[in-house]
Motif scaffolding. Sequence first.
Motif, short mmCIF file in Angstrom:
data_model
loop_
_atom_site.label_atom_id
_atom_site.label_comp_id
_atom_site.label_asym_id
_atom_site.label_seq_id
_atom_site.Cartn_x
_atom_site.Cartn_y
_atom_site.Cartn_z
N ASN A 278 0.91 -1.24 0.13
CA ASN A 278 0.17 -0.11 0.10
C ASN A 278 0.87 1.20 -0.24
O ASN A 278 0.41 2.30 0.34
N TYR A 279 2.23 1.23 -0.26
CA TYR A 279 2.97 2.16 -0.25
C TYR A 279 2.75 3.37 -1.13
O TYR A 279 1.99 2.98 -2.28
N SER A 280 2.95 4.42 -1.07
CA SER A 280 2.13 5.59 -1.76
C SER A 280 3.27 6.27 -2.78
O SER A 280 2.74 6.99 -3.70
N ASN A 281 4.41 6.31 -2.54
CA ASN A 281 5.48 6.77 -3.43
C ASN A 281 5.95 5.96 -4.79
O ASN A 281 6.53 4.92 -4.66
N PRO A 282 5.42 6.30 -5.78
CA PRO A 282 5.71 5.44 -7.14
C PRO A 282 7.13 5.49 -7.38
O PRO A 282 7.48 4.47 -8.38
N HIS A 283 8.05 6.31 -6.81
CA HIS A 283 9.39 6.11 -7.29
C HIS A 283 10.12 5.02 -6.17
O HIS A 283 11.37 4.80 -6.45
N ALA A 447 5.38 13.33 -5.43
CA ALA A 447 6.03 12.38 -4.51
C ALA A 447 7.50 12.66 -4.58
O ALA A 447 8.07 13.01 -5.71
N ALA A 448 8.35 12.33 -3.49
CA ALA A 448 9.56 12.92 -3.33
C ALA A 448 10.65 11.73 -4.25
O ALA A 448 10.39 10.51 -4.18
N TYR A 498 2.52 8.09 -13.30
CA TYR A 498 3.30 7.48 -12.16
C TYR A 498 4.86 7.06 -12.54
O TYR A 498 5.41 6.45 -11.78
N ASN A 499 5.23 7.47 -13.55
CA ASN A 499 6.45 7.10 -14.03
C ASN A 499 6.59 5.64 -14.13
O ASN A 499 7.82 5.20 -13.81
N GLU A 500 5.85 5.00 -14.67
CA GLU A 500 5.49 3.63 -14.71
C GLU A 500 6.12 3.06 -13.60
O GLU A 500 7.31 2.24 -13.73
N PRO A 501 5.58 2.67 -12.51
CA PRO A 501 6.15 1.99 -11.43
C PRO A 501 6.48 0.65 -11.65
O PRO A 501 7.20 -0.19 -10.63
N LYS A 539 -0.26 -4.45 -7.63
CA LYS A 539 0.24 -3.16 -7.46
C LYS A 539 -0.03 -2.22 -8.77
O LYS A 539 -0.04 -0.95 -8.61
N ASP A 540 -0.15 -2.80 -9.75
CA ASP A 540 -0.22 -1.97 -10.93
C ASP A 540 -1.52 -0.91 -10.65
O ASP A 540 -2.60 -1.53 -10.57
N PRO A 541 -1.31 0.35 -10.82
CA PRO A 541 -2.20 1.30 -10.38
C PRO A 541 -3.52 1.33 -11.37
O PRO A 541 -4.47 1.65 -10.88
#
Length: 561
Positions: A278-283, A447-448, A498-501, A539-541
């Motif tokens: 459930n993490y939020s940062n896509p980086h 996101a950072a 999302y910069n393709e996570p 996880k794929d958004p």
Amino acid sequence: MAVNNKLQEVGTVERESMEFDVVIVGAGPAGLSAAIKLMQQARAAATELTVCVVEKGSEVGAHILSGAVFEPRALNELLPDWQAQGAPVTTAVTHDDIYLFKNADNAVKLPSFAVPKTMHNGGNYVVSIANLCRWLAQQAEQLGVEIFPGFAASEVLIEDNTVKGILIGDMGLDKQGQPKDSFIPGMELRAKYTVFAEGCRGHLGKQLIKHFSLDKDKSPQHYAIGFKEIWDVPASKHQAGLVVHSAGWPLSSDTCGGGYLYHAENQQVVVGLIIDLNYSNPHLSPFDEFQRYKHHPVISQYLAGGKRVSYGARAIAKGGLNSLPKMSFNGGLLIGCDAGTLNFAKIKGNHTAMKSGMLAAETLFNALQQGSEGGEDLTAYADALQNSWLYDELYRSRNFGPALHKFGTFWGGAFNTLEQNWFGGKLPFTLKDERQDHAQLKLASEAAQISYPKPDNTLSFDRLSSVYLSNTNHEEEQPCHLKLHDSNIPLQVNLAKYNEPAQRYCPAGVYEIVQDDNNEPKFQINAQNCIHCKTCDIKDPSQNITWVTPEGAGGPNYPNM
């Protein structure tokens, strides 16, 4: 076993069929325990029973990955003489060390009273669950269970809204799905009852939950990705039975998870990191977080001078009781991590998976003894589950995950310590997390950025060298088993927002953004690298990727994970 020599035509392919009383999909702890318990009951009642276990790995244990500190409670019930029979359960836990990692250099060792008692491991063992499953398979075969490794269950046979068995996937198809010279059509395995024990995010279990609406009125399932490496270490660094757990660094305060390092037998340690999905940062890159983790002095002190010999990763179902679906349906049962029976308060799911399989076997045998021809919904399984210690465990830990998600690692951990140590997991309210893991990502622009150090090839490594150690192999000329519902989404939606996570959440380098001949971005799938962790399916958004089974025997070949 009955073999139907009359070929059955499905579409344009003629298929043979075999018939059993019970077919079990998956030779993990849950499936093998169900098979053993079924045959034990049949032997005690002097009754003939035909039971088949289908395993997609090249051998039993090839796809099994778990930490693992093992609680022997279910094994004691299933095979009380397991020690005399030579079970590979020999390294007793001698000591627990639990730390809060404050940063990359500092840590606080937590006193016992500040740790949930569910995290204490007295009486447990450091084991290889892959090797335990190999041993359980031997016990099952001695009782008359037929085990078919290297055969992937690709489809559920449903007729009149009733599960009738499974279809083994075709072998010898090219990338376009057309038969090659080596083509072998898959066989139908039909049964009075079919038990699904595929492990976390089983692709057939996922379909069954949707088809029969088994998760109606339930919280969404929640997941983590768990990494594991095995290291050979110098004798001076090895303390057989030492268990180390940690929370905190390298994960940020809004990312839940924790690390572990277990001293196993034969001068080996296993080290890993679990990160909630459930993490939020896509980086964020879970793989690179794990590589950083090994550099912490508490961990590196045991690995220094050692050699990494194995690597793997696997999704973990951690929603617990709040997310547990209805586990019975017309013609079958859903057991173990396919349903989500893991007790995350203990970070243990093997003993609970085994118990779920044993309860399933008792329910199935009672029905067969009463002359059932199969096909009905065995609702008695829910009653058996609710009257067992398995339900009691899951009930007591029902708030553990939601507390961490709501309050964060520190305050959630404090709540869990209070509830488990003072109230035994029985506070008069239930916390829930109703958010889907895949929907938690922020936009990349919000996101950072995270800068990860390059691997030093001593403690930290790259993805491809890691996948090499997983012994992963797939037949290259076969249809891709990672299905995109819309091929435009990776670039038009996921890359843009999302910069393709997928480039980062996949632990095996399966997904890449590369440049095509026109210097334009292209989404590339390296399906041969897939270690079957199922993270992409979770996880794929955009929920655009569906994992299906490749040809049987494809994937990792874990030796003793």
